[in-house]
Design a protein around this motif. Structure first.
Motif, PDB file in Angstrom:
ATOM      1  N   LEU A  15       0.818  -1.208   0.000  1.00  0.00           N
ATOM      2  CA  LEU A  15       0.000   0.000   0.000  1.00  0.00           C
ATOM      3  C   LEU A  15       0.853   1.260   0.000  1.00  0.00           C
ATOM      4  O   LEU A  15       0.473   2.277  -0.562  1.00  0.00           O
ATOM      5  CB  LEU A  15      -0.946   0.008   1.201  1.00  0.00           C
ATOM      6  CG  LEU A  15      -2.030  -1.062   1.181  1.00  0.00           C
ATOM      7  CD1 LEU A  15      -2.873  -0.982   2.447  1.00  0.00           C
ATOM      8  CD2 LEU A  15      -2.897  -0.935  -0.044  1.00  0.00           C
ATOM      9  N   VAL A  16       2.019   1.176   0.624  1.00  0.00           N
ATOM     10  CA  VAL A  16       2.915   2.328   0.670  1.00  0.00           C
ATOM     11  C   VAL A  16       3.511   2.586  -0.712  1.00  0.00           C
ATOM     12  O   VAL A  16       3.682   3.730  -1.128  1.00  0.00           O
ATOM     13  CB  VAL A  16       4.026   2.111   1.723  1.00  0.00           C
ATOM     14  CG1 VAL A  16       5.029   3.232   1.700  1.00  0.00           C
ATOM     15  CG2 VAL A  16       3.409   1.972   3.106  1.00  0.00           C
ATOM     16  N   THR A  17       3.816   1.515  -1.434  1.00  0.00           N
ATOM     17  CA  THR A  17       4.424   1.654  -2.760  1.00  0.00           C
ATOM     18  C   THR A  17       3.398   1.754  -3.881  1.00  0.00           C
ATOM     19  O   THR A  17       3.773   1.810  -5.052  1.00  0.00           O
ATOM     20  CB  THR A  17       5.347   0.454  -3.042  1.00  0.00           C
ATOM     21  OG1 THR A  17       4.566  -0.744  -3.012  1.00  0.00           O
ATOM     22  CG2 THR A  17       6.472   0.380  -2.030  1.00  0.00           C
ATOM     23  N   LEU A  18       2.126   1.775  -3.548  1.00  0.00           N
ATOM     24  CA  LEU A  18       1.074   1.834  -4.564  1.00  0.00           C
ATOM     25  C   LEU A  18       1.193   3.037  -5.496  1.00  0.00           C
ATOM     26  O   LEU A  18       1.042   2.878  -6.716  1.00  0.00           O
ATOM     27  CB  LEU A  18      -0.309   1.783  -3.912  1.00  0.00           C
ATOM     28  CG  LEU A  18      -1.489   1.603  -4.859  1.00  0.00           C
ATOM     29  CD1 LEU A  18      -1.379   0.287  -5.614  1.00  0.00           C
ATOM     30  CD2 LEU A  18      -2.786   1.663  -4.097  1.00  0.00           C
ATOM     31  N   PRO A  19       1.481   4.233  -5.016  1.00  0.00           N
ATOM     32  CA  PRO A  19       1.622   5.363  -5.951  1.00  0.00           C
ATOM     33  C   PRO A  19       2.736   5.161  -6.983  1.00  0.00           C
ATOM     34  O   PRO A  19       2.580   5.534  -8.145  1.00  0.00           O
ATOM     35  CB  PRO A  19       1.936   6.557  -5.044  1.00  0.00           C
ATOM     36  CG  PRO A  19       1.387   6.184  -3.720  1.00  0.00           C
ATOM     37  CD  PRO A  19       1.528   4.698  -3.621  1.00  0.00           C
ATOM     38  N   VAL A  20       3.831   4.541  -6.579  1.00  0.00           N
ATOM     39  CA  VAL A  20       4.928   4.271  -7.519  1.00  0.00           C
ATOM     40  C   VAL A  20       4.496   3.214  -8.530  1.00  0.00           C
ATOM     41  O   VAL A  20       4.773   3.327  -9.727  1.00  0.00           O
ATOM     42  CB  VAL A  20       6.196   3.822  -6.759  1.00  0.00           C
ATOM     43  CG1 VAL A  20       7.304   3.456  -7.730  1.00  0.00           C
ATOM     44  CG2 VAL A  20       6.639   4.894  -5.797  1.00  0.00           C
ATOM     45  N   GLU A  21       3.793   2.185  -8.065  1.00  0.00           N
ATOM     46  CA  GLU A  21       3.300   1.152  -8.967  1.00  0.00           C
ATOM     47  C   GLU A  21       2.310   1.728  -9.971  1.00  0.00           C
ATOM     48  O   GLU A  21       2.324   1.353 -11.147  1.00  0.00           O
ATOM     49  CB  GLU A  21       2.637   0.025  -8.181  1.00  0.00           C
ATOM     50  CG  GLU A  21       3.602  -0.821  -7.405  1.00  0.00           C
ATOM     51  CD  GLU A  21       2.918  -1.980  -6.714  1.00  0.00           C
ATOM     52  OE1 GLU A  21       1.942  -2.520  -7.277  1.00  0.00           O
ATOM     53  OE2 GLU A  21       3.354  -2.350  -5.621  1.00  0.00           O
ATOM     54  N   VAL A  22       1.456   2.619  -9.526  1.00  0.00           N
ATOM     55  CA  VAL A  22       0.492   3.252 -10.431  1.00  0.00           C
ATOM     56  C   VAL A  22       1.231   4.058 -11.490  1.00  0.00           C
ATOM     57  O   VAL A  22       0.855   4.051 -12.670  1.00  0.00           O
ATOM     58  CB  VAL A  22      -0.506   4.141  -9.640  1.00  0.00           C
ATOM     59  CG1 VAL A  22      -1.310   5.020 -10.565  1.00  0.00           C
ATOM     60  CG2 VAL A  22      -1.418   3.273  -8.790  1.00  0.00           C
ATOM     61  N   GLU A  23       2.285   4.725 -11.097  1.00  0.00           N
ATOM     62  CA  GLU A  23       3.065   5.531 -12.036  1.00  0.00           C
ATOM     63  C   GLU A  23       3.723   4.657 -13.109  1.00  0.00           C
ATOM     64  O   GLU A  23       3.736   5.022 -14.283  1.00  0.00           O
ATOM     65  CB  GLU A  23       4.132   6.314 -11.274  1.00  0.00           C
ATOM     66  CG  GLU A  23       4.933   7.258 -12.135  1.00  0.00           C
ATOM     67  CD  GLU A  23       5.955   8.022 -11.327  1.00  0.00           C
ATOM     68  OE1 GLU A  23       7.022   8.330 -11.885  1.00  0.00           O
ATOM     69  OE2 GLU A  23       5.699   8.305 -10.136  1.00  0.00           O
ATOM     70  N   TYR A  24       4.254   3.514 -12.706  1.00  0.00           N
ATOM     71  CA  TYR A  24       4.985   2.663 -13.650  1.00  0.00           C
ATOM     72  C   TYR A  24       4.094   1.674 -14.392  1.00  0.00           C
ATOM     73  O   TYR A  24       4.298   1.416 -15.570  1.00  0.00           O
ATOM     74  CB  TYR A  24       6.104   1.899 -12.935  1.00  0.00           C
ATOM     75  CG  TYR A  24       7.306   2.752 -12.661  1.00  0.00           C
ATOM     76  CD1 TYR A  24       8.250   2.986 -13.654  1.00  0.00           C
ATOM     77  CD2 TYR A  24       7.489   3.353 -11.423  1.00  0.00           C
ATOM     78  CE1 TYR A  24       9.356   3.785 -13.418  1.00  0.00           C
ATOM     79  CE2 TYR A  24       8.587   4.148 -11.168  1.00  0.00           C
ATOM     80  CZ  TYR A  24       9.515   4.359 -12.174  1.00  0.00           C
ATOM     81  OH  TYR A  24      10.589   5.157 -11.933  1.00  0.00           O
ATOM     82  N   PHE A  25       3.122   1.083 -13.698  1.00  0.00           N
ATOM     83  CA  PHE A  25       2.316   0.012 -14.290  1.00  0.00           C
ATOM     84  C   PHE A  25       0.913   0.445 -14.691  1.00  0.00           C
ATOM     85  O   PHE A  25       0.235  -0.269 -15.421  1.00  0.00           O
ATOM     86  CB  PHE A  25       2.187  -1.164 -13.321  1.00  0.00           C
ATOM     87  CG  PHE A  25       3.498  -1.748 -12.905  1.00  0.00           C
ATOM     88  CD1 PHE A  25       4.458  -2.087 -13.831  1.00  0.00           C
ATOM     89  CD2 PHE A  25       3.766  -1.960 -11.566  1.00  0.00           C
ATOM     90  CE1 PHE A  25       5.665  -2.634 -13.446  1.00  0.00           C
ATOM     91  CE2 PHE A  25       4.972  -2.505 -11.169  1.00  0.00           C
ATOM     92  CZ  PHE A  25       5.929  -2.844 -12.110  1.00  0.00           C
ATOM     93  N   GLY A  26       0.450   1.558 -14.176  1.00  0.00           N
ATOM     94  CA  GLY A  26      -0.927   1.976 -14.416  1.00  0.00           C
ATOM     95  C   GLY A  26      -1.797   1.585 -13.231  1.00  0.00           C
ATOM     96  O   GLY A  26      -1.492   0.652 -12.484  1.00  0.00           O
ATOM     97  N   LYS A  27      -2.884   2.311 -13.079  1.00  0.00           N
ATOM     98  CA  LYS A  27      -3.755   2.122 -11.919  1.00  0.00           C
ATOM     99  C   LYS A  27      -4.380   0.727 -11.892  1.00  0.00           C
ATOM    100  O   LYS A  27      -4.396   0.059 -10.861  1.00  0.00           O
ATOM    101  CB  LYS A  27      -4.853   3.192 -11.927  1.00  0.00           C
ATOM    102  CG  LYS A  27      -5.746   3.163 -10.726  1.00  0.00           C
ATOM    103  CD  LYS A  27      -6.749   4.293 -10.781  1.00  0.00           C
ATOM    104  CE  LYS A  27      -7.617   4.292  -9.548  1.00  0.00           C
ATOM    105  NZ  LYS A  27      -8.591   5.379  -9.582  1.00  0.00           N
ATOM    106  N   ARG A  28      -4.860   0.285 -13.045  1.00  0.00           N
ATOM    107  CA  ARG A  28      -5.571  -0.991 -13.106  1.00  0.00           C
ATOM    108  C   ARG A  28      -4.655  -2.164 -12.744  1.00  0.00           C
ATOM    109  O   ARG A  28      -5.020  -3.024 -11.940  1.00  0.00           O
ATOM    110  CB  ARG A  28      -6.134  -1.177 -14.507  1.00  0.00           C
ATOM    111  CG  ARG A  28      -6.966  -2.402 -14.668  1.00  0.00           C
ATOM    112  CD  ARG A  28      -7.639  -2.418 -16.025  1.00  0.00           C
ATOM    113  NE  ARG A  28      -8.345  -3.658 -16.212  1.00  0.00           N
ATOM    114  CZ  ARG A  28      -8.329  -4.364 -17.319  1.00  0.00           C
ATOM    115  NH1 ARG A  28      -7.668  -3.927 -18.366  1.00  0.00           N
ATOM    116  NH2 ARG A  28      -9.001  -5.478 -17.400  1.00  0.00           N
ATOM    117  N   LEU A  29      -3.468  -2.212 -13.303  1.00  0.00           N
ATOM    118  CA  LEU A  29      -2.540  -3.313 -13.044  1.00  0.00           C
ATOM    119  C   LEU A  29      -2.010  -3.273 -11.606  1.00  0.00           C
ATOM    120  O   LEU A  29      -1.852  -4.321 -10.974  1.00  0.00           O
ATOM    121  CB  LEU A  29      -1.380  -3.280 -14.031  1.00  0.00           C
ATOM    122  CG  LEU A  29      -0.399  -4.443 -13.941  1.00  0.00           C
ATOM    123  CD1 LEU A  29      -1.103  -5.760 -14.222  1.00  0.00           C
ATOM    124  CD2 LEU A  29       0.745  -4.239 -14.901  1.00  0.00           C
ATOM    125  N   ALA A  30      -1.756  -2.092 -11.086  1.00  0.00           N
ATOM    126  CA  ALA A  30      -1.242  -1.983  -9.714  1.00  0.00           C
ATOM    127  C   ALA A  30      -2.280  -2.475  -8.703  1.00  0.00           C
ATOM    128  O   ALA A  30      -1.939  -3.219  -7.771  1.00  0.00           O
ATOM    129  CB  ALA A  30      -0.856  -0.538  -9.418  1.00  0.00           C
TER     130      ALA A  30
END
Length: 53
Positions: A15-30
């Motif tokens: 959950l802490v790294t979710l914003p970074v994942e959204v940036e790299y992978f997109g909201k749906r995939l994260a």
């Protein structure tokens, strides 16, 4: 079993790294990855519960 669920959820769901994942992978995939990791944590806990008992 509870410890396995807690530790695997702690390690796999980010959950802490979710914003970074959204940036790299997109909201749906994260969100999908975190949801699958959460579900898989319960699967791991169930398997550990069967093996240990």
């Amino acid at each position: 079993m509870q410890v396995a669920a807690f530790i695997s959820t702690l390690m796999m769901v980010g959950l802490v790294t979710l914003p970074v994942e959204v940036e790299y992978f997109g909201k749906r995939l994260a969100i999908f990855r975190n949801l699958m990791a959460f579900i898989f944590s319960f699967v791991v806990a169930f398997i550990i519960g069967i093996v240990v008992v």
